[in-house]
Scaffold this motif. Structure first.
Motif, PDB file in Angstrom:
ATOM      1  N   THR A 156       0.828  -1.214   0.000  1.00 31.90           N
ATOM      2  CA  THR A 156       0.000   0.000   0.000  1.00 31.90           C
ATOM      3  C   THR A 156       0.856   1.255   0.000  1.00 31.90           C
ATOM      4  O   THR A 156       0.635   2.181  -0.797  1.00 31.90           O
ATOM      5  CB  THR A 156      -0.932  -0.012   1.220  1.00 31.90           C
ATOM      6  N   TYR A 157       1.843   1.283   0.884  1.00 30.21           N
ATOM      7  CA  TYR A 157       2.698   2.470   0.938  1.00 30.21           C
ATOM      8  C   TYR A 157       3.627   2.544  -0.276  1.00 30.21           C
ATOM      9  O   TYR A 157       4.044   3.646  -0.665  1.00 30.21           O
ATOM     10  CB  TYR A 157       3.511   2.473   2.233  1.00 30.21           C
ATOM     11  N   LYS A 160       1.581   4.324  -2.827  1.00 30.84           N
ATOM     12  CA  LYS A 160       1.517   5.758  -2.509  1.00 30.84           C
ATOM     13  C   LYS A 160       2.825   6.463  -2.862  1.00 30.84           C
ATOM     14  O   LYS A 160       2.810   7.593  -3.367  1.00 30.84           O
ATOM     15  CB  LYS A 160       1.189   5.946  -1.025  1.00 30.84           C
ATOM     16  N   ASP A 163       2.921   6.977  -6.582  1.00 35.08           N
ATOM     17  CA  ASP A 163       2.065   8.105  -6.978  1.00 35.08           C
ATOM     18  C   ASP A 163       2.740   9.439  -6.691  1.00 35.08           C
ATOM     19  O   ASP A 163       2.653  10.386  -7.490  1.00 35.08           O
ATOM     20  CB  ASP A 163       0.722   8.025  -6.241  1.00 35.08           C
TER      21      ASP A 163
END
Length: 332
Positions: A156-157, A160, A163
């Motif tokens: 998940t990180y 991020k 992005d």
């Protein structure tokens, strides 16, 4: 030492043979590869009989095991017999999956072992210090978290971070799925950028869990060694603390960790199912899941035999490490 290694290898042969018998009978008892075909309404008994005969399922289980063993020892591991899927060679599939998993496990184990040993030694030498409490808390945190949570959090990180990099006009760095190719174009900087991006997240997932175990074992073993009589005698003779730690205590304190390393290494090769599933790596874990879902007995036997061989090899490595770390241990 050489005679000991040869003797252990010879002992491993009947162990692997017994293991293959148990594995084959358990796989055979788990179900019928043509059960799905039998459930189809348009399938005739003759079609089922022909398929069972072509797969050798009409023979007694003892005969089937002997045929499999003879072919296996000759390098013919059979072909995948999963219904509705293309027939593939079991040996090629297992070796391909093993190579993919090895690229994750070897790096993760080396990193976890080095960090765990270093942190464990420092925590033992500086017992009850801030560093010791921090290392202990971190290890217990990793112990309490299932690996699926660690992998999902890192993924998940990682997304991020990608992005964020993309919003800054930088290429996405961390690959959250299995790389489509092992070839890297460009200069050395591009190679490092792409290579670390492909391997960082899954390797870190395996590293964190193993690191927790290594650091705790190393700390406990180091504390026990530092409180032993011969270490206190060395200190009483005026030998410097650094020499006492690294020349007298450190090598003996590594023995329990070497045992854990041998067991953990083999377990990671065969049990990296969750990590490979989260990051979509087509390694040993993915191969096991697919073989169980499609009930592919020859593929399962190939997977089980490779895993059993790895366990034997890693235990042999541990025994050799005992003799290197402590000459008092008689391997004869």
């Amino acid at each position: 030492m050489i005679r000991y290694i040869i003797r252990r290898l010879l002992i491993s042969i009947p162990i692997l043979l017994i293991g293959s018998i148990a594995a084959f009978f358990m796989v055979a008892a788990a179900g019928n590869p043509v059960a799905e075909l039998k459930a189809k309404p348009n399938t005739t008994p003759q079609q089922i009989a022909d398929l069972e005969a072509s797969l050798g399922l009409d023979k007694p289980i003892i005969v089937r095991y002997w045929d499999w063993l003879v072919n296996f020892l000759q390098g013919d591991w059979g072909q995948s017999i999963a219904l509705g899927q293309a027939k593939v060679d079991v040996f090629d599939s297992v070796m391909r999956a093993l190579w993919i998993t090895a690229r994750l496990v070897v790096g993760a184990e080396i990193l976890a072992l080095v960090l765990g040993v270093v942190v464990g030694v420092i925590a033992a030498v500086r017992q009850y210090s801030f560093f010791d409490y921090l290392a202990t808390s971190s290890a217990f945190l990793m112990f309490s978290m299932p690996i699926v949570c660690v992998a999902v959090i890192l993924k998940t990180y990682g997304i991020k971070l990608n992005d964020l990099l993309q919003s800054m006009g930088i290429d996405r760095w961390l690959n959250t799925v299995s790389p489509s190719s092992d070839t890297y174009s460009g200069d050395f900087g591009d190679f490092i950028f792409k290579y670390t991006g492909n391997y960082l997240l899954p390797t870190l997932s395996l590293t964190l869990i193993s690191f927790a175990a290594y650091s705790r074992f190393q700390r406990a073993s180091m504390l026990e060694t530092l409180n032993s009589d011969y270490v206190r005698t060395a200190k009483a003779k005026g030998i410097s603390s650094r020499r006492v730690i690294f020349r007298h205590a450190f090598r003996n304190a590594l023995i329990p960790v070497s045992t854990l390393f041998s067991l953990n290494g083999a377990a990671l090769f065969s049990g990296a199912v969750v990590t490979e599933t989260v990051f979509s790596w087509k390694g040993m874990g993915d191969l096991l899941v697919k073989s169980v879902k499609t009930f592919d007995p020859y593929m399962l036997m190939g997977w089980l035999m490779v895993t059993a061989t790895l366990v034997v090899i890693f235990n042999l490595v541990a025994d050799v490490m005992y003799g290197i770390l402590d000459p008092r241990i008689r391997l004869a």
